[in-house]
Motif scaffolding. Structure first.
Motif, short mmCIF file in Angstrom:
data_model
loop_
_atom_site.label_atom_id
_atom_site.label_comp_id
_atom_site.label_asym_id
_atom_site.label_seq_id
_atom_site.Cartn_x
_atom_site.Cartn_y
_atom_site.Cartn_z
N ASP A 55 0.82 -1.21 0.00
CA ASP A 55 0.00 0.00 0.00
C ASP A 55 0.85 1.27 0.00
O ASP A 55 0.53 2.24 -0.68
N ARG A 115 2.24 1.76 -3.49
CA ARG A 115 1.20 2.30 -4.38
C ARG A 115 0.93 3.76 -4.09
O ARG A 115 0.72 4.57 -5.00
N GLU A 116 0.92 4.12 -2.80
CA GLU A 116 0.70 5.51 -2.41
C GLU A 116 1.80 6.42 -2.95
O GLU A 116 1.53 7.49 -3.49
N HIS A 170 3.75 5.84 -5.54
CA HIS A 170 3.67 5.89 -6.99
C HIS A 170 2.48 6.70 -7.49
O HIS A 170 2.57 7.33 -8.54
N SER A 171 1.37 6.71 -6.77
CA SER A 171 0.21 7.47 -7.23
C SER A 171 0.40 8.97 -7.03
O SER A 171 -0.24 9.76 -7.69
N SER A 172 1.32 9.35 -6.14
CA SER A 172 1.55 10.77 -5.89
C SER A 172 2.63 11.34 -6.81
O SER A 172 2.88 12.53 -6.81
N ASN A 173 3.28 10.48 -7.60
CA ASN A 173 4.33 10.95 -8.54
C ASN A 173 3.75 11.31 -9.88
O ASN A 173 2.83 10.85 -10.37
#
Length: 126
Positions: free
Chosen positions: A117, A120-121, A123-126
């Motif tokens: 998690d 993923r967090e 990577h989703s903020s990049n």
């Protein structure tokens, strides 16, 4: 088919799971922490079915739910906010190992879900 309960475990349910785990571990000469750690290893056949056995004795809860609850409550994984050093280590480990979350989690002493998690967090903020 009986509908499974959802949501938080009551103190009575947690106490029952602890009682069942303690009894099982005593009979099999292992610790609860060992059981929580080893049973997520695919090649461990000695303890295959333990969570089905324990979960079947917790009314209204499925074995997988009981397993996940036990991991959260009785395992010594580190919890709480991630340091920048931990985040960098996580990124390096994923680059080296791919998505082998069990191996990565053992290096960081975090749960597999926490590592996945957090990755993923990030990577989703990049």
């Amino acid at each position: 088919h009986v509908e499974e309960k959802k949501g938080r475990y009551s103190p009575e349910e947690s106490a029952l799971i602890l009682q069942l785990l303690t009894k099982y571990c005593k009979a099999n000469d292992v610790s609860i922490e060992f059981l929580c750690t080893i049973t997520n290893k695919i090649k461990c056949t000695r303890f295959r079915g333990v969570w089905t056995e324990i979960g079947s004795q917790v009314p209204g809860r499925g074995y997988f739910s009981v397993y996940k609850h036990a991991l959260r409550v009785f395992n010594s994984f580190k919890r709480g906010p991630w340091s920048e050093e931990e985040k960098n280590t996580l990124l390096n480990l994923v680059q080296l190992m791919g998505n082998k979350w069990a191996a990565i989690s053992s290096k960081l002493n975090r749960s597999t879900e926490s590592c996945r998690d957090k990755y993923r967090e990030i990577h989703s903020s990049n």
